[in-house]
Motif scaffolding. Structure first.
Motif, mmCIF file in Angstrom:
data_model
loop_
_atom_site.group_PDB
_atom_site.id
_atom_site.type_symbol
_atom_site.label_atom_id
_atom_site.label_comp_id
_atom_site.label_asym_id
_atom_site.label_seq_id
_atom_site.Cartn_x
_atom_site.Cartn_y
_atom_site.Cartn_z
ATOM 1 N N ARG A 1 17.607 -2.626 -15.924
ATOM 2 C CA ARG A 1 18.455 -3.734 -15.370
ATOM 3 C C ARG A 1 19.230 -3.490 -14.448
ATOM 4 N N THR A 2 19.700 -4.416 -13.577
ATOM 5 C CA THR A 2 20.405 -4.083 -12.300
ATOM 6 C C THR A 2 21.909 -4.279 -12.720
ATOM 7 N N THR A 3 22.439 -3.834 -11.749
ATOM 8 C CA THR A 3 24.047 -3.784 -11.788
ATOM 9 C C THR A 3 24.547 -5.476 -11.892
ATOM 10 N N LYS A 4 23.640 -6.308 -10.988
ATOM 11 C CA LYS A 4 24.237 -7.689 -11.427
ATOM 12 C C LYS A 4 23.748 -8.357 -12.700
ATOM 13 N N THR A 5 22.723 -7.892 -13.088
ATOM 14 C CA THR A 5 22.468 -8.352 -14.392
ATOM 15 C C THR A 5 23.478 -7.942 -15.641
ATOM 16 N N LEU A 6 23.934 -6.703 -15.576
ATOM 17 C CA LEU A 6 24.909 -6.401 -16.611
ATOM 18 C C LEU A 6 26.270 -6.990 -16.387
ATOM 19 N N LYS A 7 26.463 -7.357 -15.041
ATOM 20 C CA LYS A 7 27.769 -8.027 -14.528
ATOM 21 C C LYS A 7 27.843 -9.424 -15.416
ATOM 22 N N ASN A 8 26.451 -10.030 -15.195
ATOM 23 C CA ASN A 8 26.405 -11.536 -15.592
ATOM 24 C C ASN A 8 26.334 -11.453 -16.980
ATOM 25 N N ILE A 9 25.838 -10.433 -17.784
ATOM 26 C CA ILE A 9 25.790 -10.427 -19.225
ATOM 27 C C ILE A 9 27.349 -10.401 -19.684
ATOM 28 N N LEU A 10 28.112 -9.590 -19.065
ATOM 29 C CA LEU A 10 29.335 -9.295 -19.536
ATOM 30 C C LEU A 10 30.493 -10.334 -18.918
ATOM 31 N N SER A 11 29.924 -11.519 -18.079
ATOM 32 C CA SER A 11 30.889 -12.418 -17.809
ATOM 33 C C SER A 11 31.596 -13.178 -18.662
ATOM 34 N N PRO A 12 30.959 -13.748 -19.731
ATOM 35 C CA PRO A 12 31.524 -14.565 -20.843
ATOM 36 C C PRO A 12 32.474 -13.690 -21.850
ATOM 37 N N LEU A 13 32.281 -12.501 -21.901
ATOM 38 C CA LEU A 13 33.141 -11.669 -22.634
ATOM 39 C C LEU A 13 34.406 -11.352 -21.784
ATOM 40 N N VAL B 1 35.625 -12.933 -19.382
ATOM 41 C CA VAL B 1 36.552 -14.429 -19.452
ATOM 42 C C VAL B 1 37.402 -14.877 -20.823
ATOM 43 N N ALA B 2 36.499 -14.468 -21.922
ATOM 44 C CA ALA B 2 37.178 -14.868 -23.161
ATOM 45 C C ALA B 2 38.370 -14.140 -23.249
ATOM 46 N N LEU B 3 38.349 -12.598 -23.088
ATOM 47 C CA LEU B 3 39.487 -11.626 -23.125
ATOM 48 C C LEU B 3 40.546 -12.072 -22.404
ATOM 49 N N ASP B 4 40.261 -12.665 -21.093
ATOM 50 C CA ASP B 4 41.229 -13.251 -20.248
ATOM 51 C C ASP B 4 42.004 -14.347 -20.965
ATOM 52 N N TYR B 5 41.023 -15.200 -21.516
ATOM 53 C CA TYR B 5 41.811 -16.340 -22.490
ATOM 54 C C TYR B 5 42.736 -15.730 -23.528
ATOM 55 N N ALA B 6 42.305 -14.727 -24.216
ATOM 56 C CA ALA B 6 43.005 -14.034 -25.328
ATOM 57 C C ALA B 6 44.369 -13.833 -24.912
ATOM 58 N N VAL B 7 44.509 -13.020 -23.417
ATOM 59 C CA VAL B 7 45.697 -12.846 -23.023
ATOM 60 C C VAL B 7 46.688 -13.911 -22.835
ATOM 61 N N ILE B 8 45.972 -15.248 -22.409
ATOM 62 C CA ILE B 8 46.742 -16.368 -22.303
ATOM 63 C C ILE B 8 47.327 -16.785 -23.668
ATOM 64 N N GLN B 9 46.498 -16.629 -24.643
ATOM 65 C CA GLN B 9 46.819 -16.962 -25.856
ATOM 66 C C GLN B 9 47.862 -15.830 -26.554
ATOM 67 N N GLN C 1 47.626 -8.067 -25.330
ATOM 68 C CA GLN C 1 48.481 -8.021 -24.125
ATOM 69 C C GLN C 1 47.682 -8.078 -22.595
ATOM 70 N N THR C 2 46.573 -7.242 -22.684
ATOM 71 C CA THR C 2 45.774 -7.017 -21.361
ATOM 72 C C THR C 2 44.385 -7.096 -21.674
ATOM 73 N N ASN C 3 43.679 -7.632 -20.628
ATOM 74 C CA ASN C 3 42.186 -7.581 -20.876
ATOM 75 C C ASN C 3 41.636 -6.118 -20.614
ATOM 76 N N PRO C 4 41.045 -5.430 -21.407
ATOM 77 C CA PRO C 4 40.662 -3.910 -21.338
ATOM 78 C C PRO C 4 39.555 -3.879 -20.453
ATOM 79 N N ILE C 5 38.855 -4.927 -20.209
ATOM 80 C CA ILE C 5 37.577 -4.613 -19.228
ATOM 81 C C ILE C 5 37.720 -5.718 -17.992
ATOM 82 N N LYS C 6 38.759 -5.960 -17.685
ATOM 83 C CA LYS C 6 39.141 -6.719 -16.580
ATOM 84 C C LYS C 6 38.589 -6.472 -15.262
ATOM 85 N N THR C 7 38.737 -5.161 -15.086
ATOM 86 C CA THR C 7 38.319 -4.570 -13.620
ATOM 87 C C THR C 7 37.099 -3.526 -14.019
#
Length: 418
Positions: free
Chosen positions: A158-170, A172-180, A184-190
């Protein structure tokens, strides 16, 4: 005659026998008394009561600390859906909950509503990949190491782009958990994970040649002939073309309004293109207009949509609007087989249009706008190989422009040598 009290009820507060094989746990949550049954157990065994008493103490502790999550503790309870996930929620509960919110758009995050096709794709990623990998972790437990370990095992093939696309929903979900304020922080944001290197492939665009176009058009008739001719000479995405209505066509201005799409995963025709630039008004060539005029006799008086799926062995009913790309691909495959032309996906008509425009020396700015690309740079990047090879005289233009200078220089040096 009343219910006979179990001898352990007075000993273990908050526990009560409901039936010969069921014990009820009682606790206060969000200022209301909650009661949940624990079934299929031996109510005569004191060890069972002791274990449930410890579970009850853990529930009370998690409620005090804000870590209690109803769905995690009582996944089969009909009341679990009434409560918003907390930081103690398992990802297999939180991710589906988040996607329902994400589908409608999240203004605080600058996220517009999801297209049906994108929503269903994300749901498949969550159900088939993310939940099996991370579902049993709480949202405040997952960390970068969990993702790195997963990527190390999953990356092969699998390519890097494929892995990035798979992790995208996770992500963004953790970004929303920070807003809620659940974390405190999204551990996979960067976080960045790397897949295998992309293998060298043949030209992925793979357009039809001039001879193939002629052969294809000679081997189909009626609505399918009109569809393919129009597709090749407009470069529309298949999802855009099957969503076109007669009210999108302006015969006086000779233009077409493109602002919606029909995909296999959409519940209804979706207003809004793939990107902001996908919503556009395109100029129609004489060949494209001819295809529309020919199509009028089939659908102009019987419905909204321009192109219909005509009857064949896959579709025994009368002409009806296309439902998505799968049934289009079936018709398309039959046409190419009958024409003796190597099969390409229906999307290849778009690349054929682009290659024809490039070969004809069409203005790139016009071409980019027609295709609905976000910029000329994107068009250049997408069709770089075609642009580079479209001009057989490429590389000689500067030589021709300065030919007198180079000849003069060579002549002078030859004179000096002699």
């Amino acid at each position: 005659m009343g219910r006979k009290q179990n001898k352990f009820e007075n000993k273990y507060n908050g526990l009560k026998q409901r039936s010969p094989n069921s014990i009820q746990i009682s606790f206060t949550y969000q200022d209301k008394q909650r009661r949940e049954p624990i079934s299929n157990i031996d109510t005569t065994d004191e060890k069972i009561w002791q274990g449930l008493a410890l579970d009850l103490e853990q529930i009370k502790y998690e409620i005090r600390t804000g870590d209690f999550d109803y769905s995690r503790t009582f996944p089969d309870s009909p009341r679990a859906k009434l409560f918003t996930p907390t930081r103690g929620a398992l990802l297999k509960t939180y991710l589906p909950y988040f996607m329902k919110i994400r589908r409608q758009g999240i203004q605080k995050m600058g996220k517009k509503p999801l297209r049906d096709s994108t929503f269903h794709t994300n749901i498949l990623l969550i159900e088939q990949i993310l939940i099996p990998a991370f579902g049993d972790l709480c949202i405040d437990q997952i960390n970068a190491d969990h993702v790195y370990d997963w990527a190390e095992k999953y990356r092969h093939g699998r390519t890097t782009k494929t892995l990035k696309n798979i992790l995208s929903p996770l992500r963004v979900a953790l970004d929303y958990a920070v807003i809620q304020r659940l974390i405190q922080t999204n551990p996979i944001k960067t976080l960045t994970v790397f897949g295998d290197k992309r293998t060298q492939k043949a030209d992925k665009h793979d357009p039809f040649t001039k001879d193939e176009i002629e052969t294809i058009l000679l081997n189909c008739s009626g609505q399918l002939h009109n569809y393919i001719r129009f597709a090749i000479f407009t470069g529309l995405r298949p999802s855009e073309q099957i969503a076109l209505g007669w009210d999108d066509y302006d015969p006086i201005a000779k233009t077409l309004n493109v602002d919606k799409a029909i995909t296999d995963l959409s519940d209804n025709p979706e207003i809004g293109g793939k990107t902001f630039c996908s919503e556009r008004i395109i100029k129609l060539s004489p060949t494209a207009i001819h295809a529309l005029e020919c199509q009028k006799i089939h659908t102009h008086s019987i419905g909204k949509y321009i192109f219909h799926n005509p009857p064949n062995r896959y579709n025994h009913h009368t002409s009806r609007p296309w439902q998505g790309s799968k049934e289009l691909a079936k018709q398309y495959k039959t046409i190419l087989k009958n024409a003796g032309v190597r099969y390409r996906k229906p999307y290849s008509t778009r690349h054929t249009y682009a290659s024809m425009q490039i070969s004809a020396g069409e203005n790139l700015a016009f071409m980019s706008k027609q295709l609905g690309h976000e910029s000329i740079a994107f068009t250049l990047k997408t069709y770089a190989s075609w642009i580079a090879n479209s001009d057989p005289d490429a590389g000689n233009k500067a030589d021709k422009l300065f030919t007198d200078l180079s000849t003069k220089y060579i002549s002078e040096n030859l004179t000096l040598l002699h």
